[in-house]
Motif scaffolding. Structure first.
Motif, PDB file in Angstrom:
ATOM      1  N   PHE A 163       6.003  -8.550   4.621  1.00 23.79           N
ATOM      2  CA  PHE A 163       6.384  -7.249   5.236  1.00 23.79           C
ATOM      3  C   PHE A 163       5.216  -6.433   4.613  1.00 23.79           C
ATOM      4  O   PHE A 163       4.366  -6.739   3.971  1.00 23.79           O
ATOM      5  N   GLU A 164       4.897  -5.433   5.754  1.00 24.28           N
ATOM      6  CA  GLU A 164       4.262  -4.435   5.499  1.00 24.28           C
ATOM      7  C   GLU A 164       4.855  -2.994   5.803  1.00 24.28           C
ATOM      8  O   GLU A 164       5.590  -2.908   6.684  1.00 24.28           O
ATOM      9  N   ILE A 165       4.474  -2.098   4.632  1.00 22.84           N
ATOM     10  CA  ILE A 165       5.282  -0.796   4.801  1.00 22.84           C
ATOM     11  C   ILE A 165       4.152   0.328   5.262  1.00 22.84           C
ATOM     12  O   ILE A 165       2.952   0.592   4.845  1.00 22.84           O
ATOM     13  N   LYS A 166       4.388   0.935   6.714  1.00 21.13           N
ATOM     14  CA  LYS A 166       3.428   1.726   7.175  1.00 21.13           C
ATOM     15  C   LYS A 166       4.337   3.051   7.583  1.00 21.13           C
ATOM     16  O   LYS A 166       5.065   3.166   8.423  1.00 21.13           O
ATOM     17  N   GLY A 167       4.127   4.072   6.541  1.00 19.49           N
ATOM     18  CA  GLY A 167       4.948   5.335   6.663  1.00 19.49           C
ATOM     19  C   GLY A 167       6.536   4.952   6.469  1.00 19.49           C
ATOM     20  O   GLY A 167       6.775   4.320   5.374  1.00 19.49           O
ATOM     21  N   ARG A 168       7.343   5.272   7.379  1.00 16.78           N
ATOM     22  CA  ARG A 168       8.715   4.827   7.398  1.00 16.78           C
ATOM     23  C   ARG A 168       8.971   3.884   8.473  1.00 16.78           C
ATOM     24  O   ARG A 168       9.950   3.676   9.091  1.00 16.78           O
ATOM     25  N   GLN A 169       7.949   2.815   8.279  1.00 14.02           N
ATOM     26  CA  GLN A 169       8.224   1.690   9.332  1.00 14.02           C
ATOM     27  C   GLN A 169       7.887   0.427   8.282  1.00 14.02           C
ATOM     28  O   GLN A 169       7.182   0.143   7.356  1.00 14.02           O
ATOM     29  N   VAL A 170       8.937  -0.492   8.564  1.00 14.73           N
ATOM     30  CA  VAL A 170       8.684  -1.773   7.720  1.00 14.73           C
ATOM     31  C   VAL A 170       8.409  -2.848   8.833  1.00 14.73           C
ATOM     32  O   VAL A 170       9.174  -3.171   9.806  1.00 14.73           O
ATOM     33  N   ILE A 171       7.261  -3.632   8.587  1.00 16.66           N
ATOM     34  CA  ILE A 171       6.896  -4.506   9.566  1.00 16.66           C
ATOM     35  C   ILE A 171       6.969  -5.903   9.154  1.00 16.66           C
ATOM     36  O   ILE A 171       6.699  -6.141   8.114  1.00 16.66           O
ATOM     37  N   VAL A 172       7.807  -6.739  10.084  1.00 16.53           N
ATOM     38  CA  VAL A 172       8.545  -8.132   9.535  1.00 16.53           C
ATOM     39  C   VAL A 172       7.316  -9.043  10.307  1.00 16.53           C
ATOM     40  O   VAL A 172       7.352  -9.100  11.482  1.00 16.53           O
ATOM     41  N   SER A 173       6.786  -9.899   9.593  1.00  9.00           N
ATOM     42  CA  SER A 173       6.256 -11.177  10.100  1.00  9.00           C
ATOM     43  C   SER A 173       6.483 -12.452   9.281  1.00  9.00           C
ATOM     44  O   SER A 173       7.086 -12.355   8.431  1.00  9.00           O
ATOM     45  N   SER A 174       6.127 -13.431  10.120  1.00  4.93           N
ATOM     46  CA  SER A 174       6.573 -14.928   9.784  1.00  4.93           C
ATOM     47  C   SER A 174       5.437 -15.254   8.593  1.00  4.93           C
ATOM     48  O   SER A 174       4.429 -14.741   8.902  1.00  4.93           O
ATOM     49  N   ALA A 180       0.930  -1.299  -0.057  1.00  6.79           N
ATOM     50  CA  ALA A 180       0.227   0.065   0.043  1.00  6.79           C
ATOM     51  C   ALA A 180       0.950   1.269  -0.045  1.00  6.79           C
ATOM     52  O   ALA A 180       0.537   2.232  -0.407  1.00  6.79           O
ATOM     53  N   ASN A 181       2.157   1.127   0.668  1.00  4.84           N
ATOM     54  CA  ASN A 181       2.936   2.283   0.654  1.00  4.84           C
ATOM     55  C   ASN A 181       4.219   2.076  -0.049  1.00  4.84           C
ATOM     56  O   ASN A 181       4.403   0.594  -0.332  1.00  4.84           O
ATOM     57  N   ASP A 182       5.325   2.849  -0.161  1.00  2.91           N
ATOM     58  CA  ASP A 182       6.395   2.691  -0.752  1.00  2.91           C
ATOM     59  C   ASP A 182       7.590   3.671  -0.030  1.00  2.91           C
ATOM     60  O   ASP A 182       7.045   4.691   0.384  1.00  2.91           O
ATOM     61  N   VAL A 183       8.941   3.473  -0.163  1.00  4.95           N
ATOM     62  CA  VAL A 183       9.819   4.483   0.131  1.00  4.95           C
ATOM     63  C   VAL A 183      10.832   4.605  -0.816  1.00  4.95           C
ATOM     64  O   VAL A 183      11.541   3.605  -1.298  1.00  4.95           O
ATOM     65  N   ALA A 184      11.189   5.433  -1.313  1.00  4.48           N
ATOM     66  CA  ALA A 184      12.244   5.883  -2.251  1.00  4.48           C
ATOM     67  C   ALA A 184      13.655   5.559  -1.815  1.00  4.48           C
ATOM     68  O   ALA A 184      13.654   5.653  -0.634  1.00  4.48           O
ATOM     69  N   PRO A 185      14.640   5.248  -2.569  1.00  7.86           N
ATOM     70  CA  PRO A 185      15.952   4.780  -2.074  1.00  7.86           C
ATOM     71  C   PRO A 185      16.563   6.275  -1.572  1.00  7.86           C
ATOM     72  O   PRO A 185      16.332   7.085  -1.905  1.00  7.86           O
ATOM     73  N   GLY A 186      17.744   5.897  -0.767  1.00  6.85           N
ATOM     74  CA  GLY A 186      18.515   6.943  -0.539  1.00  6.85           C
ATOM     75  C   GLY A 186      19.076   8.040  -1.768  1.00  6.85           C
ATOM     76  O   GLY A 186      18.953   7.505  -2.869  1.00  6.85           O
ATOM     77  N   LYS A 187      19.991   9.101  -1.241  1.00  4.48           N
ATOM     78  CA  LYS A 187      20.633   9.801  -2.370  1.00  4.48           C
ATOM     79  C   LYS A 187      21.897  10.451  -1.932  1.00  4.48           C
ATOM     80  O   LYS A 187      22.168  10.448  -0.891  1.00  4.48           O
ATOM     81  N   ASN A 188      22.512  11.254  -2.774  1.00  7.46           N
ATOM     82  CA  ASN A 188      23.612  11.758  -2.427  1.00  7.46           C
ATOM     83  C   ASN A 188      23.542  12.832  -1.693  1.00  7.46           C
ATOM     84  O   ASN A 188      22.532  13.740  -2.189  1.00  7.46           O
ATOM     85  N   GLY A 189      24.103  13.305  -0.448  1.00  5.19           N
ATOM     86  CA  GLY A 189      23.792  14.282   0.164  1.00  5.19           C
ATOM     87  C   GLY A 189      24.676  14.092   1.625  1.00  5.19           C
ATOM     88  O   GLY A 189      25.029  12.871   2.058  1.00  5.19           O
TER      89      GLY A 189
END
Length: 391
Positions: free
Chosen positions: A378-389, A118-127
């Protein structure tokens, strides 16, 4: 014994359907002269049967590297030609690693359903953030270019490659000042030091260094986190990196230091040249040769041979995992994607994986590949990654 029989036994062994007698027969066959080449050819055939498009989708599985390691296990036994049982066990262990991923391949080919988040997070960048000797902070980002500052006879600017460059512009003695280059989670950067040494700084890391090495007996910098160094040679001025409970001394070489405080040990890996490592707690030291890695935990300093490409994959734009635990993998992932990882079952942390994937894909692409192994969800909630069996 026909080749068909050997192929049958290999398939039964892979599928986990082999009986005790078939397992014993399979082991005995591997011990026989001439079986190794055919065994290798079977694995080659299995790998080649996967088409190119599918290979791209199973990039994380890293089966090419694993197959090469099996071949190395087999070919390393030349005298005598008969494969020792110990070698078989080692090769079989790697086979099982492949087969555990093979289970994923089978499921992937039989289950075309896509995994969606439902959500996603972009990769890091130069900075990064550059802190000057006077305390002034400068944000180093893609939008910043050209001259940045002049300090203590040094011109600081950012070139077209995005590298931060220190250029000495005065010959007279100037007051010694130190700068600190810091990356947060989701950032990485490069800096060319005044002596021409190039440093790649990984996420959540910092490098403290003088703006000018002129007149100093040594070129000393301090690292926290992870850095890759290409040191300019200067026999009269040794280059020293101080990091977590250690000093690394070189004259000119290429190496990587992982000194994150949330990692179980500090790891120094040599790619070219030679480095000397000293444990600052007990003054024990060791000298590395190319391809070796020194790990320091508490007062223990151990040396081993490693795959250097795996170690510096981050610098080359990849995540590379070589039989590493999920907790280790996601710890790195959290730094690059600036996410927090939450485990619903702590037992998941010890699951191991092989493979590689680009650091410039969204986090969902990496999680999808791991999830297809049927080990975790996995579940992505905002900037959290929830890991389940999975079970």
């Amino acid at each position: 014994m026909t080749k068909e029989r050997i192929a049958h036994l290999l398939k039964a062994y892979q599928n986990g359907t082999a009986t005790e007698l078939e397992r014993e027969e399979f082991t005995n066959l591997l011990n026989e002269h001439g079986s190794a080449d055919f065994f290798e050819s079977l694995l080659d055939d299995q790998w080649m049967s996967i088409n190119e498009d599918d290979l791209k989708l199973v990039e994380f599985a890293g089966q090419t590297a694993l197959l090469d390691r099996i071949k190395n296990q087999i070919h390393s036994v030349s005298k005598p030609k008969k494969i020792s049982l110990l070698r078989i066990v080692a090769a079989a262990a790697i086979v099982l690693c492949i087969l555990s991923i093979g289970i994923y391949l089978t499921k992937y080919f039989n289950e075309p359903e896509e995994i969606y988040f439902a959500n996603d997070v972009a990769p890091g960048k130069n900075g990064a953030t550059l802190t000057l000797g006077n305390g002034k902070k400068i944000a180093i980002n893609d939008a910043l270019s050209g001259d940045i500052a002049n300090e203590a006879g040094v011109k600081i600017f950012k070139n077209e490659k995005g590298q931060l460059i220190y250029q000495v512009i005065e010959t007279q003695n100037s007051a010694l000042t130190f700068n600190t280059l810091t990356t947060t989670r989701g950032e990485q950067t490069e800096v060319l030091l005044p002596d021409g040494t190039l440093v790649f700084l990984n996420s959540q890391s910092s490098l403290n260094f003088p703006t000018n090495f002129k007149g100093a007996k040594e070129r000393k910098v301090t690292l926290t986190g992870e850095g890759y160094f290409e040191v300019t040679k200067n026999k009269l001025q040794p280059f020293i990196v101080a990091s977590n409970q250690q000093l690394v001394k070189v004259l000119g070489t290429t190496f990587n230091i992982n000194a994150y405080t949330d990692e179980p040990h500090t790891a120094t890996t040599l790619l070219e040249g030679s480095v000397n490592i000293t444990n600052t707690n007990n003054q024990r030291s060791a000298t590395l040769s190319p391809g070796q890695q020194a790990t320091l935990s508490t007062d223990q300093l151990e040396i081993k041979t490693v795959e250097t490409d795996d170690v510096v994959a981050w610098k080359n734009g990849y995540f590379m995992f070589n039989n590493e635990t999920l907790s280790t993998i996601l710890n790195r992932v959290s730094k690059w994607y600036d996410v927090d990882v939450i485990y619903k079952d702590d037992a998941m942390k010890n699951k191991t994986f092989f493979g590689s994937i680009s650091r410039y894909k969204n986090i969902s692409e990496l999680l999808k590949i791991i999830q297809k192994t049927d080990v975790a969800t996995f579940e992505i909630k905002g900037r959290q990654v929830i890991v389940s069996s999975k079970n």
